[in-house]
Structure formats: structure tokens, C-alpha cells
Design a protein around this motif. Structure first.
Motif, short mmCIF file in Angstrom:
data_model
loop_
_atom_site.label_atom_id
_atom_site.label_comp_id
_atom_site.label_asym_id
_atom_site.label_seq_id
_atom_site.Cartn_x
_atom_site.Cartn_y
_atom_site.Cartn_z
N ALA A 1 0.93 -1.28 -0.15
CA ALA A 1 0.21 0.04 -0.08
C ALA A 1 0.84 1.16 0.01
N LEU A 2 1.73 1.29 0.92
CA LEU A 2 3.03 2.46 0.81
C LEU A 2 3.53 2.48 -0.61
N TRP A 3 3.86 1.56 -1.17
CA TRP A 3 4.66 1.65 -2.57
C TRP A 3 3.73 1.90 -3.52
N TRP A 4 2.36 1.66 -3.43
CA TRP A 4 1.51 2.10 -4.37
C TRP A 4 1.22 3.61 -4.18
N ALA A 5 1.26 4.03 -2.84
CA ALA A 5 0.90 5.52 -2.67
C ALA A 5 1.91 6.39 -3.18
N ALA A 6 3.48 5.76 -3.12
CA ALA A 6 4.39 6.63 -3.35
C ALA A 6 4.30 6.71 -5.17
N ALA A 7 4.03 5.59 -5.82
CA ALA A 7 3.84 5.46 -7.17
C ALA A 7 2.59 6.40 -7.58
N THR A 8 1.70 6.68 -6.90
CA THR A 8 0.46 7.41 -7.20
C THR A 8 0.81 8.90 -7.09
#
Lengths: 247, 247, 247, 247
Positions: free
Chosen positions: B151-158
Motif C-alpha cells: 500500500a505504501l509502495w502504491w501510494a508513492a507511485a501514485t
């Protein structure tokens, strides 16, 4: 005095905006509701063509009223493209944003006006693009945008230039819609950034700017003139009897 | 003299910020720790609702103290939305950033203040969005965000608008969180760019700007006045006996 | 008086632009039309090499006419790279944009000129990159860009930094083209934003800026000088008989 | 007079920059060349640790020479993090960019200096991130970044925020490297845009700005003073015998 073109545009402004809203409904309804009855679908098509004719007549009348025909054509090239190209027809809905922007023109600053226009246009464009891409993609085999919810999600990821790639158009028409949305996204980002930069500079720089150099020079000049005036006063008091120099 | 609303807000400032931090904990804990005991989970729910009630009462009291009710509602529309819409509830945590930003208000420039607020808000928003998207996605079949690390990785990429597409929300609620994060990402990029542009212009332009034209004119004017003064001194020394023109 | 280099460049301007257009055609044709006859393909190759030789001779002549050889090499490092590196050869087509930009140089402002040049260059670069990537990818196994339509779609998604990931280059040459296009995309976004910011600031700030502080000081100074002049007039009228001070 | 800290930093500048270049080599070599001999690999490790110790000693010496210890720690928090966190160690290579930027400090403007520093830092960061991500990913099952060429391609797509998603890190360490690169990409885009905006404003606004209002007022003031001087000359010529007013 108002030109006859301006009078005409002021009088037809609201009717044409209402027509643009109706257009949005009759354009989106048959696409979003696949279970629409054949009669209603035909009614939507008729309304769609009628509104197109209204805007075409409007363009011809305005062209007739314009004092310089070539300048009118150049200044309203967008109107002509929206009339001529079926793919651009949904852009007619942008008229709604223009109308809304006109309401609070008096109160807001130029920057706020442009920003609210761009945000309004971008939201409307995303909605219209979602409808258009759904229309293009649904029939195609191997498409991954098959519901309006998917189409909205795709539009959001495209206009913010995130582009996950879980949903993307596969047909030529869908891809054209996507390119328009990408360009709108860049315009959105650019306008927001530029507005913020202008806001920063206005609130920070205005106070500091004129200060440094030019202020020092003005102070020097004012001191010079003040000294001159004091000297004159002294001379007057003394009469021209004892010519003492104050310097 | 301070208004009663300002007094109230100053006094309730820290307690409500602490409540926002507690809210963050009781909101995130049950989501991040699936092995949480039923009792603890219930306690978190109770705390969550209690904090919601605190903020609701706070809003009502401030509305009561405001001199102009309609203006207060318009200026604090965000507070109302965060209270009314369950999906926006995590945004209450942004209060923490406001509190931190208030600490060093005295020392920093307006631009640095805004920049640090935006970066703080973006980091907190990314964290909260990661928790919210994990909550929404974990239960869903075919989801690819199944751990907090994902979820953190997705948030950074978004939020940086990179959007690889290896992780993306598949539920409606998760997609709404994503859209909020995309908009935050655009705001982040815009604010950073605008701050840099303002900084460049302040440090580079201030020195050069006033110089060119206006400086030349001021120099000319100062020379003119200096000559005038010299002339007057000469006249004074000579008395009015021998009227020689210095020009 | 015009230097001999400037005379040469003015005279060869249009022929070389026509050569750049011809280059675009003979470069793209064999790639876009796989069913091209062997004779035509060979003719295109010959034309390609001939145009390369023309630009090489042009560079040598200009270098010979330049007053400072090292400065010319440094100022036209791009021309040298386009001549020397086969991969950069398609960039020769950018000459067309320069020529178009030169046409309306007289009328437009610097900002509009730069903006139209960047947009023109970006559109042309996207087209050339689509051709180049198709050339690189088509032969490769596992490639997902296999038609010119795919290549254009990929170029649009890349230059706007959306990057869905449904199409992407897999060969080393294709990836190099992609990196060039990404950098162009960032330049595009940067230039659009910067132009908008400059436009905002010009239209909003110009009016407000000089006003506040510096205007107040100038008004004070002007009042001072006006008072001085009135005093002198009074003194003159009175003669030096009754030394009254007006202050 | 130069402080002892400044003297120390000037003298150790070049040796430490050379150490940073050597560090880049001994860091990247064992990762990029899997067939490296055990002896060479061990030598690289030793060199790596030695350089780390050099920088640690350098930090301690500078801290000892600093007049205000706490201010030094705050101003060089980055140096401390690079020393303490193994993941940030590759950032030591950025020292090379600082050294290059220092060379042409004299000639270039502040904006050009910052822009060239940011571009240099971004290119170096992309290279270092490619090495670091390859190191993190290669051992991992299911990784899609398995060669240096893949890693460079991934770094380019990340730093420009395109993010196709054909290559992306799957390990926690690789994802941390990616987040650093995303942030660098946003800083890159922001700096380029801000530089362009500042350039536009300097070249366009400087000429137009001072003109309008302030110029008119200055012209008025100059005319006023000129008239005053003419009047004084006339008075002098006339003597104080016939007090005629010129107004």
C-alpha cells in the motif's frame, strides 16, 4: 455602443448554454444506459442532430454579423472544428463551463477566474471523455474499459498523468479521446502550477521588490531636494545681505 | 481585542490536535494489525466515534461563536465535509500538520511555510491513503494491494504520478482514495515548482530588475537636482550683484 | 553590414529546409510502407545519404565562414551531433519547425514564439520518434509496437508522461528513442507551465507592482518639488525686500 | 581572514572528490560485473569501507573546527545521514557533481548554476539508482530488473514519472531506491520549469515592467525640476530688479 454581434451573443447566450446541457444528456444517456428503449434512443439522436443544427445556424449568424469575416473565423476556429468533426462534438459541453465562469466574473481576480475555468473544464472533459471512451471501447473485443465506473477511473488516471495501465483504450477512436485527455491533463497541471507561482510572487515579492536599490536612490534624491529647500529658506530669511553658503 | 471565537480556537487547539493523533492510531491499528483482539478492535471503534463527536461539537460551538454564520460555513466547508462523509474522515489527521506548521510560523517566510505544510500534508496523506486503500482492497478478490508495504509502495507511485501499474486499487472505495491521492500529487508538484520559481525570481530578479531603465532616469534626475543646487550656491556666493548664468 | 556567414545562411535557409522535408519523407516511407519496391527503397537510401552529405557540406562551409571557429563549434554542437550519430539523424527534421517559427517572428512576442516552437518541435519529435521506434521494434520478437498506429499511441503516452505500459519499447535502440521522448515531454510540460506563469504574472502583476511603495515615495517627492517651486515664485514676486518664509 | 574550517575544506576538497569517484567505481563494479574474481571483489569491499572511514573522519574534523557545533550538525544533516545509513551511501557520489558545479561558478548566473547542478545530480542519481536497484533485485525471485540495461531503462522511466510498469522493483530495498528516484524526478521537473519561468520573466518582463506607471511619474517629476531650473536661470539673468514670474 454595443455591436449587433455582441447584442446577438448576449441574447443567445443562455438558450445555447441550455442546449449544451441538453446535448450532454442526450449524448451520454444512450451510452450509459444500454437497456434504453429504441424510441428513446431515436429521440436522443434527433435531439443531438437538432442541437448540432442550432449551433451551426448560430455560427453562420455570428459570421454574418461580424465586421471582419476572416478575423471572426480565425478567432473562433474552435467552434468550427467542434461543428465539423464528429469526434470533437462532445466538446460542445464546455460551453457550460464558460457560462458558469461568466457568473462570478465580477468578483474574482483574473487568476482565480482562469483557474476555476480550467478546473471546471477539466472535470467536464474527464466526464465527457469517460462517456466517449466507453462508447468506443465497449463493442471492441479485448477491451478493458467496459463499464462507466472503469471509464471514470481510466479518465482520472489519464488526466493526472499517472497512467497505471490497468485500463487503457484499445480502439483508434478511444486512443484519440485519450490523447485529448492527456493534453488536458498537462494543461491542468501547468495552469495550477502557474497560478500558484503567480500567487506566491504576488504575496511575497510585491512587498520586497521595489525596496532595495530603487528605494535607496529615491531616499538619496529626496534628501537632496529637502536640503535644497532648507538652503532656500535660510537664504530668504537672511535676505541677500550676508551670502553665507550652507554647504 | 481577541474575539471569543479566536479565544476558543486558541484554547482548544492542542487538545483537538492530540485527538487527531489518537484518531490516526485508532483508525490505522485495526487495519494494519489483522490479529487484533476483538476487545481492542471495539475500543478503537468507540474511540473513533468519540473523536468524531468531539469534532462535531467543536464545529457546532465555533459556528455558534462566529459573528457571521454563513461566512463561517463557507470558510470551513472542508471541516463540514470531513465530518459528514465517512470516506473523508481520515483527512482529520491533516490537523496534525496544521499544528506543526503553526509552531515555526514566526521564523520562516510565507513560501517556506506553505511548502513545508504541503510536504507535511502530502506525506501524511500518503500514509493515510495507504491505510485506507489497504482497508478497501484486502477483502476484495483479485486485489493486488494486500500488505501495508504494498500500500505504501502504491501510494508513492501514485502521488508522484509515476503509476507503474504493478499495484492499483480495484474496488470503488480504493479508486476514490486513489483519485484524492492523484490530486494531492498534482498539488505537490505544482507547489514545489511554484516555490522554486518564486525563489529563483526573488534571488535573481530583485537585484537586476529596478536597475535598467528606471535607474538611468533616476540618475539623470539626481544629476539635474545636483546641478540646480550648485547653481544656487554660486548665486548666493556672488550675491545678486553680477548676474552670471552658469549654464 | 551583414557578415558573409549570415548572407550564406539566409541564402541556403529555404533549400536546406526543403531538404529536411524531403529527408522526413525518404526516412519514414520505407519504414511505414513494408510493401515498398526494392527500387524505391534504394532510391530513398540514396536520397537519405545525399541529404546527409548536403548538411555535412553546409556545416563545413559555415565553419569556414565563421569568424571564430571554436565559438561556432560550441554554438552548433547540436548540428555536429546530428551529423555524426546515426541515431540522432531524424532530429534533422526539427529544421522544419525552425523555419516555420521564423515566418511569424515579426508579429509574435518572445514567449509565444518559444511556446509555438516547443509545441511544433514536440509534435514533430513525437512523429519522428514513432517512426524510429517502429523501425527498431518491428523486427524484434516479443515487441508490442508493431504498427504505426501503435507507435503513435506509444509516443503520445510517453511524451505526456502518462506511460500506461500497454506499449513500450523492448530493444536498446527503441529505449534510447523513448528516453529522448521522455526528456522532450518534460521540456514540453515545463515550457507550457512557465509560459502560463509568465502570462499570469504579466497580466496581473504589471498593474499592481510599481504601485505600492515606490509610488508613494514618488508622490511625496513630487509634492516636495512642487512646494519648492511655489516658494521660489512667491520670493520672486516679493523681490528680496520682505523675506517671508512660506513654511 | 579565512576560518580554519574554510581552509580545511578548501584543502580537502579535491582529495575527497577523487575519493567519491573511486567510491563510485568500487561500489558499481562488483554489482555490474558478476564474473568478478573473489580477490577483486574483496579489494572493492576494503576500498569501500576505507572511503567510508575517510568521510567519517572528515566529518568529525569539520565538526571539531566549526565555531558553532549545533549549527554545523543542522547545516550538514545530509552528510550525517549518508554516513550513518548504508542505503544512502551511494549518495556520496553526488559530491562529484558539487565539484563540477564549483568549476564554472564564476562565469554562469545563479539560475544556470542551479539548473546544471540539478541536471548533473539527476543523471548521476539515475546511474547510481540503476546500480542500487540491480543489486537489490537480481537475487530476488520474480524480479523483472535483471540486467544493467533493464535497470537504466527503469531509472529513466521512473525519474521522468512516465512509469510504463514493464520494469519495477519488487524488493523492499529496490522500492526505497525507487521512491528516492521519484522524488528526484519531481525535483528535476520542478527546477526545469521554474528556471524556464524565471528566464521568460526576466527576458520579457524586465523591459516592460518599470515602464508604465513609474516611468510616467518620473517623466512628470523631471519636467517639473527642469522648469524650476529654467526659472532660476531667468531670475539670475534679470537680477532681482524686475520680479517677473515666468509661470
Amino acid at each position: 455602443m454595443e455591436s449587433s454581434l455582441a447584442t446577438y451573443e448576449r441574447r443567445t447566450g443562455w438558450p445555447l448554454t441550455v442546449a449544451a446541457v441538453v446535448f450532454l444528456v442526450v449524448y451520454a444517456w444512450p451510452i450509459l444506459d444500454p437497456g434504453i428503449s429504441a424510441d428513446l434512443s431515436r429521440a436522443c439522436s434527433v435531439a443531438n442532430v437538432t442541437i448540432w443544427a442550432m449551433f451551426a445556424i448560430d455560427y453562420v449568424v455570428r459570421l454574418g454579423l461580424a465586421t471582419s469575416k476572416p478575423r471572426f473565423v480565425r478567432a473562433h476556429i474552435g467552434d468550427l472544428l467542434v461543428l465539423a468533426l464528429p469526434l470533437l462534438r462532445p466538446l460542445r459541453a464546455l460551453r457550460v463551463v464558460t457560462a458558469i465562469a461568466r457568473i462570478d466574473r465580477a468578483s474574482a481576480s483574473l487568476r482565480v477566474q482562469i483557474l476555476s475555468y480550467v478546473i471546471g473544464a477539466v472535470v467536464l472533459l474527464a466526464l465527457v471523455a469517460a462517456v466517449a471512451v466507453l462508447d468506443a471501447e465497449r463493442g471492441s473485443a479485448g477491451a478493458n474499459i467496459t463499464s462507466f465506473s472503469d471509464a471514470l477511473w481510466w479518465a482520472a488516471a489519464t488526466i493526472t498523468t499517472v497512467g497505471y495501465g490497468d485500463t487503457f483504450p484499445t480502439t483508434a477512436e478511444g486512443r484519440l479521446v485519450a490523447v485529448a485527455l492527456m493534453i488536458a491533463g498537462i494543461a491542468l497541471l501547468g495552469t495550477i502550477t502557474a497560478s500558484l507561482a503567480a500567487w506566491f510572487l504576488e504575496h511575497v515579492q510585491t512587498v520586497e521588490q521595489a525596496s532595495s536599490e530603487s528605494q535607496a536612490e529615491l531616499a538619496e534624491l529626496t534628501a537632496e531636494v529637502r536640503a535644497l529647500r532648507a538652503q532656500l529658506s535660510t537664504n530668504d530669511r537672511m535676505g541677500s545681505s550676508s551670502p553665507e553658503t550652507t554647504e
